[in-house]
Design an enzyme around this catalytic site. Sequence first.
Site, PDB file in Angstrom:
ATOM      1  N   HIS A 206      -5.731   2.681  -1.074  1.00 58.90           N
ATOM      2  CA  HIS A 206      -6.018   1.360  -2.007  1.00 58.90           C
ATOM      3  C   HIS A 206      -4.489   0.829  -2.029  1.00 58.90           C
ATOM      4  CE1 HIS A 206     -10.048   1.353  -2.681  1.00 58.90           C
ATOM      5  NE2 HIS A 206     -10.163   2.658  -3.249  1.00 58.90           N
TER       6      HIS A 206
ATOM      7  N   TYR B  67       0.959  -1.324  -0.054  1.00 58.98           N
ATOM      8  CA  TYR B  67      -0.003  -0.022  -0.165  1.00 58.98           C
ATOM      9  C   TYR B  67       1.015   1.291  -0.047  1.00 58.98           C
ATOM     10  CZ  TYR B  67      -3.477  -3.305   1.732  1.00 58.98           C
ATOM     11  OH  TYR B  67      -4.488  -4.280   1.965  1.00 58.98           O
TER      12      TYR B  67
ATOM     13  N   LYS C 195      -3.677  -3.425  -9.391  1.00 52.23           N
ATOM     14  CA  LYS C 195      -2.489  -3.718  -8.642  1.00 52.23           C
ATOM     15  C   LYS C 195      -1.704  -3.942  -9.811  1.00 52.23           C
ATOM     16  CE  LYS C 195      -5.129  -6.021  -4.915  1.00 52.23           C
ATOM     17  NZ  LYS C 195      -5.710  -4.672  -4.463  1.00 52.23           N
TER      18      LYS C 195
END
Lengths: 282, 126, 450, 348
Positions: A225, A217, A257
Site C-alpha cells: 500500500h 509506496y 496516507k
Amino acid sequence: MGEKATIYLVGGSQSDDNWSQLVPVLYDIEDIDKIRQHGVAGVLVGTLGGAPQQNVFLGVPLRLMMEEALWLAEAGHAVLQRVTGQDLIHSLEGLHAETLKKWKDEDSAEMGRQLEWKRAKFLQKMKTIRGTNAEAEPCDVIKDRDEQLMKHSIFVETKDISRLAKQYSETVSGLLCQQILAHDKKLRFNYKVYKALRENGYFMSPGARFGGRYVAYPGDPLRYHSHLTVQDARGKEEDIDLLNMINGARLGTSVKKTWVLPGVSSDKEAPDFYSVEWAGFG
Amino acid sequence: MNGENTALCNAVFTNLVYQQLWTETKIVDFGDVSVVCGIPSHKLTNDQNDTETEGDGQASTATEKHFVYPILMHQYKNSGLTMNTIDHVFSQLPNTLKRLTLGIVNDDGTIVYYFIYKGLRKPKKN
Amino acid sequence: MSDNEDTFNDSDVDGDELLQDWSLATKFIGNNKSVIPLRGEKDFEPDGTSIQDSLLFKAKKVMFDVLRQPDRGTIVKNQVKAYYDSESHTAIVKSPKGTFTNTIGSPNSNGSLTLQFHEFVYLVERGSVSPIVQIELEHGEEEYLLSLQDVYTLFTSQDELDKFFVYAYLKRMGYIVFPADWKYGKQSSIYDIHTTHNAIIRGGCVHMNRIFNIFTSISFSWLKSWVKTFNSITNFTPTRFASTSAIFQSINNVIPYYIPPKTKEQLLERKSVCNTKSYVSNYQIAFDVWKPNPNFKKSNRYLPDFQIVMHNKNCQNTRFPNLSDFKKIFEQLDHKFSFIDEVDDILEKTTKSNDTRSKTVDKRIDKPTNETNNVHAAKNSKDSYGQSMKRIKLGYRSFLLAVMDCGLVSIIKVSEADFGSENIWYVPPTKQSNKHKAKRPKNNQRPKNR
Amino acid sequence: MAKRSFGNRLRYKHPLPIEADPVPSLWRNPVQALTWIMDWAMRWKETRIIDVSINQLGQILVCDAWQMKYLWEHGFFGTGQLSRSEPNWQARTMSRLQLEDGNGVNLEAVTDARRRQRLEFKKLRAEFEAKKLKMRQMGIVDEQFQEQERVFLKEKRDKELAFEGDLPHIRETDLELIEGNTVVQLEKLQLLPVEAIFLTYAIPVLRIQLPQLLPSLISEVKCFQDIKRLLEQYVAYHHYRSKGWCVRSGIKFGCDLLLYRRGPPFQHAEYGIMVLDANQSNDYTWYSSAARVVGGAKKQLVLCYVELLVSEEDAVELWNQGKYHALFSSCKIHELLYKRWVAGKNRD
C-alpha cells in the site's frame, strides 16, 4: 541486450528546444523489468491487445514522469534517447534495399514457422479423427483448401519494439539533462524531492488524484500500500495554505496516507520534509 | 511574548482543559516560542511504534506529554505559517521531540489539532 | 469488464489504491493463477520475509507474462493496412472493413478511409490495423510494417499524446468520440435555426410569451437596480416584518448573481450576444463524445452527449481554468444539454407557476394546466421545493474537463449552477394560519420589494 | 430519523433571529394595526438585542446565556467555543460530573467512546498482524489462520458501534467549576466574521454597527488585497443566507462554507462551498483534494466565484467611505458544480 534500459523521449519535433515537455516512454518489457528493479514502476498507457475494452489493465508503452527518467539516467540505470517523427521518416527513406530484404526474409521465416506449426497441429488432428481407418485417405497430405485456410489464419503481429530505433534516436547526454531541468523551475524543485524519496527506497506514482504531486509506496506497488501523499516542492519561506493542509491531512487519515510537505532551498541539495496527520481529536 | 500570542495560548489551553479534558496542562515558554503542554485524557494513537515498544499494549502514550503550538486561522487572511516557522519552533523545543501538535484556532470558534513530524513518517498501520 | 472499471472507481473514492490488480487481468487474458494479492490484501510494508519476497516475485511474473503475450495484431485474412502519410500526419485505409469503420475515420469519395493520427494509433494499439509506411526504392515502392514504438515516435507534442490518451480511454469504454472540429458529414447543433422557427410557427401565444419574458427580465433588473439605489440612498431597513418571507426578501436583492441560460430560447439569445464579441480562448473543446449507440451515423450526427476540454496539470505553460476561462468554455458548448429535458419534465409535473421567466418550453404551453391548479396547491409548494433542489443539484450547461497527470486521466464534470434563482427559505407557521405546519415559498417566487 | 423530531421543529421554528409578526387586521384591531404600520415606517421596534465583544484575537463573542441560545435557535448562528457546534458545554459537563441525571446519552460522549473503541479494534488487528509476521518469519503461510483473522476482525468491527458508557474520571480542575449544584458557564458563542457582518448589516440584531465592527477585523485598509478575502467570503455568505440556506463554516470538511437546508439538527449539509476570486487558478491538486474531502462526506462541491464589478480602487474607496451596501452590490456571484466523472457510469 545492454545493461542499461533505454528510455525514449517522444512528443517533440526537431525544432523544439523545450525538452521538459517531452514524454519519456519504454516499449521493451525487459527494460520495464529492469527499471522496476531500480524502484521505478511507471504507468502503463497502451491498450492491452488481449483485452481492449477496459481501462484497468493496460499494456506497453510504459510512461514515466520526467523526474523518473532523469533519475534513472543520472543514477546510470538508463540512457535517454530523443526521437522525433521527422528522424523516423528520414531513416525510413534512407533504408537500403538489402536491409529491407533481410527484414522481410526474417518476417516470412517467422510466418513460415507459424505455418509449419499449424500444419503439424492439423495433421495431428486428422490422425485422431481418422486414426482407425487410415487407409481410406492418406493422413499426411493437406488439401489446398485447408492449406489456404491455414495461411489465412497466420497471425500478423504489430511488434512493440522498433528495428529502426537505433538509427533514428539521438542519445541525450547528462548536460542536456541539466538543460531539461534548467527549463522548468517546478520540475527542478520536484526533482530534488523525487530523488530524495527514491533514494529513501520509495516507489513513486503520479499523485494528482490523491491530492499531491506523488503518491509514495514503501516498495513495489504490486505488493504494498502507499504511505505518503507528497505535495509539490515549495520554498521554505512560502505561506502554507492551512485549509489545503487540513484537507490533505484529513483525507490522509481516512486512507492511511501521511500528507507530506517538502521544502527546498536553493543552497541545499536535499529537501526537508514535514509529515502531517490529524491528531485524532478536535 | 506579545499579547496576541498570550491570548492564542490561552484559547488553546482552555480548549484542551475543558473540551478535550487534558490533564497537567500548562503554557510553557521555550525561547520566543510558547506552547501548551499537557497529557490527553485517553490514549490518542496506537500506531505501530507505540505497540512495538509497549509490549502488551499498555497505554503508555497517554502519559506522554504533547506540545501544542497554536496558530490562528482566519477566513480572510493568511496564517503566515511557513516551513521556516515550523523549523524555528522545533529548534526551540527540546531536541528529542519528534512530534509537534499544531493547534489551529479557527475563526468559527473551533480548534483543530494536527500532528507535524520532522521528516518522513509512515502512516498508522491500522 | 465494465464492472471492473466501476469497482475501481468506487475504491478510488474510498481512497483505495489506484493500482491494477493483475490477478484479475489473468481472468480474461487466459493465465489463471491468482497469485497477485486481491484488493485490500496487499501488505503494509516490506517485512524482510522470504514469503513476502516470493509473493512479490509471483505477482510481477503474472504481470510480465500478460505483458509479454504477443497479442497485438490480426490474422492474415482480417488484416487491414493503414498507410501513414507524413505530409498530412494522417493514415489511409485503402480498403476499410470491420466494425470500427462505423465510428472511426473520415470516408473519402474513392472508398478509402482517412484516419486522424489518434484514430490511427488507437487502432494500431488494438491490433485492428497494421501500420504501414510506403518507401520509395530504386525498383519501386515497398511496404514497411511499423512497430508500436515507431508509431509513438510520430507524436508531435505532449498535447497530442494527452489527447490521444483521453481518446483511447473513452474508446476503450465504448464511447463514440470525434474531435470537436471534425469537418466530415453533418452534425446537429442546439443552435440550429429550426428551434427558432418552431417558436415562430407556434405563433401568437408563444411569441408573446417570449417578448413578455424579455420584458419582465428587463423590467425586473430595472426594478432591482432602482430598489438598490433607493436602499443605498436612504439606508432604509425596516425593523418590523409581517412575515418571514418579508425578512428574506429584504435581504434578497443585495448580491447580483449570474443566471445561466436554461431554455433553448435563452441559449439562442446568449449565443447571439456572444457571437458579437470575439472570444479567444486558451481552452478549446477537444472532443465530442456520444454514449455507445449502434444506430450512430457518423455522416449525420445527432447532438453529442458530452464535450471534453483538456488540461495538463504538470505543464508549465498551462493553468487550471479561472472564471473567465470557464465562461469562454461554456460559450463554446454545443451538445445535448440534459437540463432542457429536465425543465420539460418539471413542467409536465407541476402546474403553471407564477414565474414566467424560465418556463418557456413551447411544447408545453398548450397543455391544460389550470384545472389542477387549486386542487394540488398545497402539494405543489412542496413539490416545487423538491424541484428547486433538483435544479440546483443538476445544474445547467456542463462539460468534462480531462486532467492529465503523466498519463493518468481524471475526468471532472463542471456545470453551471444557479442557487440564486431558487428561494428555499423556510416559513414558520403563524398563529393565524395554522393549517400548514411548515411552508416553503412557492417555486421561484420572485421577491417583491415593498 | 430521530433528527426530524417534532421537538426540533418547534425549537428551531424561526430561520432568522428576527421573528416576523403579521399585520393585525385593520378591520378588527385598527389601533394595533396602525401601531404596527407606524413601527414599520418609523423603525421603532428594537431588533438590536445581542451584545458582542471582540477580543484580541479578533474573535467575535456572545457571552450571555439567553443570547447564545437565541442565536443558535434562530438560524444556527455561531459555535460554542468548547463544543463541536451547538454551545452545550455546560450541560455536557454537568452530566459528566454527574450533577444531574444526564438526559439521555450525550452525543459528544458517544463520539468519544466510539473513537476509543475503534482504537481498541485497531490494537487487536495489530496483534494479528504481529502474529502473522512471526509465522511468516518462520516460513509458514496459514490460510486457516488468515481466515480466522478475517472473521474475528469483522465481528469486532460490527460490534464497534455498541456504546460503552464509561466516563472519564473527575479531575481537580473540574471541582473548581462546581458552584452549588451547577457548573459555571465557561463557554462563549463565537461568531464567524461573516456571521457578525450579516447580523449587523443584513439582519440587524447585534448591538454594533459596521463602522465599528469592520475596523476591529481589519484595522487599516490600504489596498484591495486587505479586504478581498473578507469581502468575497461575506458576499458568498449573504448570497446563500438570503436564499434560505443555513450557512455554516466549512472547516470540518476543508471548504469555506457548508449549506444546510434547515440546519444541523435536521439533516447533513448538502453542499460544500469554496469561495474563489474570479481570477483565481490554483494547482489541480487543490481542487482534487477539496473535492475528495467534501465528496467523501457525501456533499457536492461548489466553486463560488466572486467577480468584482467595479475597479479595485473604487472598492477600497467604497469600503473606506462606509458605503458597504454599494460595495456588496458590486460583487457578482458565479457558481459552478465540480464533480468527478466516471466513464463506466455514464454510458446509458
